[in-house]
Scaffold this motif. Structure first.
Motif, PDB file in Angstrom:
ATOM      1  N   VAL A   1       2.992  47.436  23.205  1.00  0.00           N
ATOM      2  CA  VAL A   1       2.645  46.023  23.136  1.00  0.00           C
ATOM      3  C   VAL A   1       3.357  45.238  24.238  1.00  0.00           C
ATOM      4  CG1 VAL A   1       4.481  45.435  21.475  1.00  0.00           C
ATOM      5  CG2 VAL A   1       2.396  44.067  21.547  1.00  0.00           C
ATOM      6  N   ASP A   2       4.547  45.679  24.628  1.00  0.00           N
ATOM      7  CA  ASP A   2       5.283  45.018  25.701  1.00  0.00           C
ATOM      8  C   ASP A   2       4.642  45.285  27.054  1.00  0.00           C
ATOM      9  OD1 ASP A   2       7.331  44.227  23.810  1.00  0.00           O
ATOM     10  OD2 ASP A   2       8.038  46.290  23.898  1.00  0.00           O
ATOM     11  N   VAL A   3       4.193  46.508  27.259  1.00  0.00           N
ATOM     12  CA  VAL A   3       3.530  46.866  28.517  1.00  0.00           C
ATOM     13  C   VAL A   3       2.235  46.069  28.665  1.00  0.00           C
ATOM     14  CG1 VAL A   3       2.474  48.736  29.839  1.00  0.00           C
ATOM     15  CG2 VAL A   3       4.556  49.157  28.514  1.00  0.00           C
ATOM     16  N   ALA A   4       1.477  45.958  27.581  1.00  0.00           N
ATOM     17  CA  ALA A   4       0.225  45.200  27.621  1.00  0.00           C
ATOM     18  C   ALA A   4       0.481  43.742  27.968  1.00  0.00           C
ATOM     19  CB  ALA A   4      -0.506  45.321  26.287  1.00  0.00           C
ATOM     20  N   ALA A   5       1.518  43.163  27.346  1.00  0.00           N
ATOM     21  CA  ALA A   5       1.840  41.758  27.618  1.00  0.00           C
ATOM     22  C   ALA A   5       2.320  41.584  29.052  1.00  0.00           C
ATOM     23  CB  ALA A   5       2.896  41.269  26.636  1.00  0.00           C
ATOM     24  N   ALA A   6       3.120  42.526  29.545  1.00  0.00           N
ATOM     25  CA  ALA A   6       3.627  42.440  30.915  1.00  0.00           C
ATOM     26  C   ALA A   6       2.481  42.509  31.918  1.00  0.00           C
ATOM     27  CB  ALA A   6       4.633  43.559  31.172  1.00  0.00           C
ATOM     28  N   ARG A   7       1.537  43.392  31.670  1.00  0.00           N
ATOM     29  CA  ARG A   7       0.410  43.527  32.600  1.00  0.00           C
ATOM     30  C   ARG A   7      -0.507  42.315  32.531  1.00  0.00           C
ATOM     31  NH1 ARG A   7      -0.379  50.024  31.534  1.00  0.00           N
ATOM     32  NH2 ARG A   7       1.062  50.697  33.172  1.00  0.00           N
ATOM     33  N   ALA A   8      -0.667  41.738  31.346  1.00  0.00           N
ATOM     34  CA  ALA A   8      -1.475  40.521  31.223  1.00  0.00           C
ATOM     35  C   ALA A   8      -0.829  39.372  31.994  1.00  0.00           C
ATOM     36  CB  ALA A   8      -1.648  40.148  29.752  1.00  0.00           C
ATOM     37  N   PHE A   9       0.494  39.261  31.896  1.00  0.00           N
ATOM     38  CA  PHE A   9       1.191  38.197  32.613  1.00  0.00           C
ATOM     39  C   PHE A   9       1.063  38.395  34.123  1.00  0.00           C
ATOM     40  CE2 PHE A   9       4.781  36.038  34.514  1.00  0.00           C
ATOM     41  CZ  PHE A   9       4.732  34.803  33.883  1.00  0.00           C
ATOM     42  N   GLU A  10       1.192  39.631  34.570  1.00  0.00           N
ATOM     43  CA  GLU A  10       1.049  39.891  36.002  1.00  0.00           C
ATOM     44  C   GLU A  10      -0.370  39.591  36.489  1.00  0.00           C
ATOM     45  OE1 GLU A  10       4.238  43.042  37.504  1.00  0.00           O
ATOM     46  OE2 GLU A  10       2.665  43.958  36.283  1.00  0.00           O
ATOM     47  N   GLY A  11      -1.349  39.769  35.603  1.00  0.00           N
ATOM     48  CA  GLY A  11      -2.710  39.436  35.977  1.00  0.00           C
ATOM     49  C   GLY A  11      -2.889  37.952  36.233  1.00  0.00           C
ATOM     50  N   ALA A  12      -2.070  37.135  35.599  1.00  0.00           N
ATOM     51  CA  ALA A  12      -2.153  35.682  35.786  1.00  0.00           C
ATOM     52  C   ALA A  12      -1.196  35.173  36.852  1.00  0.00           C
ATOM     53  CB  ALA A  12      -1.858  34.975  34.465  1.00  0.00           C
ATOM     54  N   TYR A  13      -0.143  35.945  37.149  1.00  0.00           N
ATOM     55  CA  TYR A  13       0.877  35.466  38.091  1.00  0.00           C
ATOM     56  C   TYR A  13       1.003  36.333  39.335  1.00  0.00           C
ATOM     57  CZ  TYR A  13       5.434  34.355  40.071  1.00  0.00           C
ATOM     58  OH  TYR A  13       6.447  34.030  40.936  1.00  0.00           O
ATOM     59  N   GLY A  14       1.092  37.629  39.129  1.00  0.00           N
ATOM     60  CA  GLY A  14       1.363  38.538  40.234  1.00  0.00           C
ATOM     61  C   GLY A  14       2.505  39.466  39.862  1.00  0.00           C
ATOM     62  N   PRO A  15       2.894  40.362  40.768  1.00  0.00           N
ATOM     63  CA  PRO A  15       3.944  41.336  40.464  1.00  0.00           C
ATOM     64  C   PRO A  15       5.252  40.659  40.039  1.00  0.00           C
ATOM     65  CG  PRO A  15       2.807  41.932  42.485  1.00  0.00           C
ATOM     66  CD  PRO A  15       2.331  40.560  42.127  1.00  0.00           C
ATOM     67  N   CYS A  16       5.826  41.166  38.974  1.00  0.00           N
ATOM     68  CA  CYS A  16       7.061  40.589  38.438  1.00  0.00           C
ATOM     69  C   CYS A  16       8.278  41.471  38.643  1.00  0.00           C
ATOM     70  CB  CYS A  16       6.902  40.299  36.946  1.00  0.00           C
ATOM     71  SG  CYS A  16       5.731  38.970  36.578  1.00  0.00           S
ATOM     72  N   ALA A  17       8.075  42.764  38.836  1.00  0.00           N
ATOM     73  CA  ALA A  17       9.208  43.674  38.956  1.00  0.00           C
ATOM     74  C   ALA A  17      10.197  43.236  40.038  1.00  0.00           C
ATOM     75  CB  ALA A  17       8.724  45.103  39.201  1.00  0.00           C
ATOM     76  N   PRO A  18       9.745  42.834  41.241  1.00  0.00           N
ATOM     77  CA  PRO A  18      10.728  42.430  42.262  1.00  0.00           C
ATOM     78  C   PRO A  18      11.568  41.233  41.820  1.00  0.00           C
ATOM     79  CG  PRO A  18       8.605  42.866  43.277  1.00  0.00           C
ATOM     80  CD  PRO A  18       8.377  42.857  41.796  1.00  0.00           C
ATOM     81  N   LEU A  19      10.967  40.286  41.111  1.00  0.00           N
ATOM     82  CA  LEU A  19      11.707  39.106  40.659  1.00  0.00           C
ATOM     83  C   LEU A  19      12.784  39.495  39.657  1.00  0.00           C
ATOM     84  CD1 LEU A  19       8.820  36.525  40.174  1.00  0.00           C
ATOM     85  CD2 LEU A  19      10.671  36.369  41.846  1.00  0.00           C
ATOM     86  N   PHE A  20      12.453  40.345  38.711  1.00  0.00           N
ATOM     87  CA  PHE A  20      13.420  40.694  37.684  1.00  0.00           C
ATOM     88  C   PHE A  20      14.468  41.679  38.187  1.00  0.00           C
ATOM     89  CE2 PHE A  20      10.231  38.625  35.106  1.00  0.00           C
ATOM     90  CZ  PHE A  20      11.039  37.843  34.289  1.00  0.00           C
TER      91      PHE A  20
END
Length: 248
Positions: free
Chosen positions: A25-44
């Motif tokens: 459920v966390d992976v799904a939410a993370a991918r949904a957020f990236e679909g609206a914003y963009g890659p998040c891994a570099p920021l975190f």
């Protein structure tokens, strides 16, 4: 409702950091957020690098005990890994994340994990506090307050930080971050953050610290807070720094 059925920001961050302690459920939410914003891994990853630099700076000041709020998953360069000689008490309000943390740290004599709400210090188990943050209130400690300011209104944030100031000894250091207005340009991603999420302009950050005094660097984009090398070319989504608890 089963907390494991709901995505957790802490476990989403573990996914972005390349960890192993998250749920589908966390992976799904993370991918949904990236679909609206963009890659998040570099920021975190950059935010986690800031945490490491801040913790090492606190340790260099002679502090050897940390209290961490909103701790998330205690791995991937978290506090006890950045300060291996220190004792650390991690706290969070998400019971699933607390359980994960307790399993990871089982048997450790230097780091523990328990429930704790930063807005109410009485929710922390006193036995854990005194075991892992010895001298709480009488000797300097490091307080890590990352990822929380964005979910507290101004009045609650000021009160919470003032309560922490009053509870800690002079010489204590606070590592803190704030969310900028970066997500304003991404309304779909912003909507996913929920109604309690608060962006703030950089000029608002300093006054919210109350009696805590920022170190000379101030509260700046985390990429530019005492960088180990050239700052990463990333959006200024997070601002952070250290603040000192002086004698009254």
């Amino acid at each position: 409702m089963d907390d494991a059925a709901q995505p957790s920001t802490a476990r989403m961050i573990d996914f972005w950091l390349g960890g192993e302690h998250h749920l589908p459920v966390d992976v799904a939410a993370a991918r949904a957020f990236e679909g609206a914003y963009g890659p998040c891994a570099p920021l975190f990853r950059d935010l986690r690098a800031f945490l490491g630099r801040a913790v090492r700076a606190i340790s260099a000041a002679g502090v050897d005990a940390f209290l961490v709020f909103g701790a998330g998953v205690p791995t991937r360069g978290n506090v006890h890994e950045a300060a291996p000689e220190a004792t650390v008490l991690y706290t969070d309000v998400d019971p699933v994340t607390v359980g994960i943390g307790q399993r990871i740290l089982a048997g450790s004599d230097r780091a523990g994990y328990g429930f704790g709400d930063a807005t109410d210090l009485t929710t922390i188990d006193p036995a854990l506090l005194h075991r892992f943050v010895p001298g709480w209130g009488s000797r300097p400690v490091g307080v890590v307050f990352l990822g929380l300011a964005a979910f507290l209104d101004d009045a609650t944030l000021r009160r919470t930080l003032d309560d922490l100031y009053a509870a800690t000894a002079p010489g204590s250091l606070l590592a803190v971050d704030f969310d900028s207005e970066e997500l304003a340009a991404y309304p779909q991603a912003l909507a996913m953050m929920g109604p309690t999420f608060r962006m703030r302009p950089p000029k608002a950050f300093g006054p919210l610290l109350g009696r805590w005094t920022p170190t000379p660097e101030g509260i700046v984009p985390v990429t530019r807070w005492r960088p180990d090398g050239p700052p990463a070319d990333l959006p200024d989504a997070f601002h952070g720094g250290l603040a000192v608890r002086h004698a009254d």
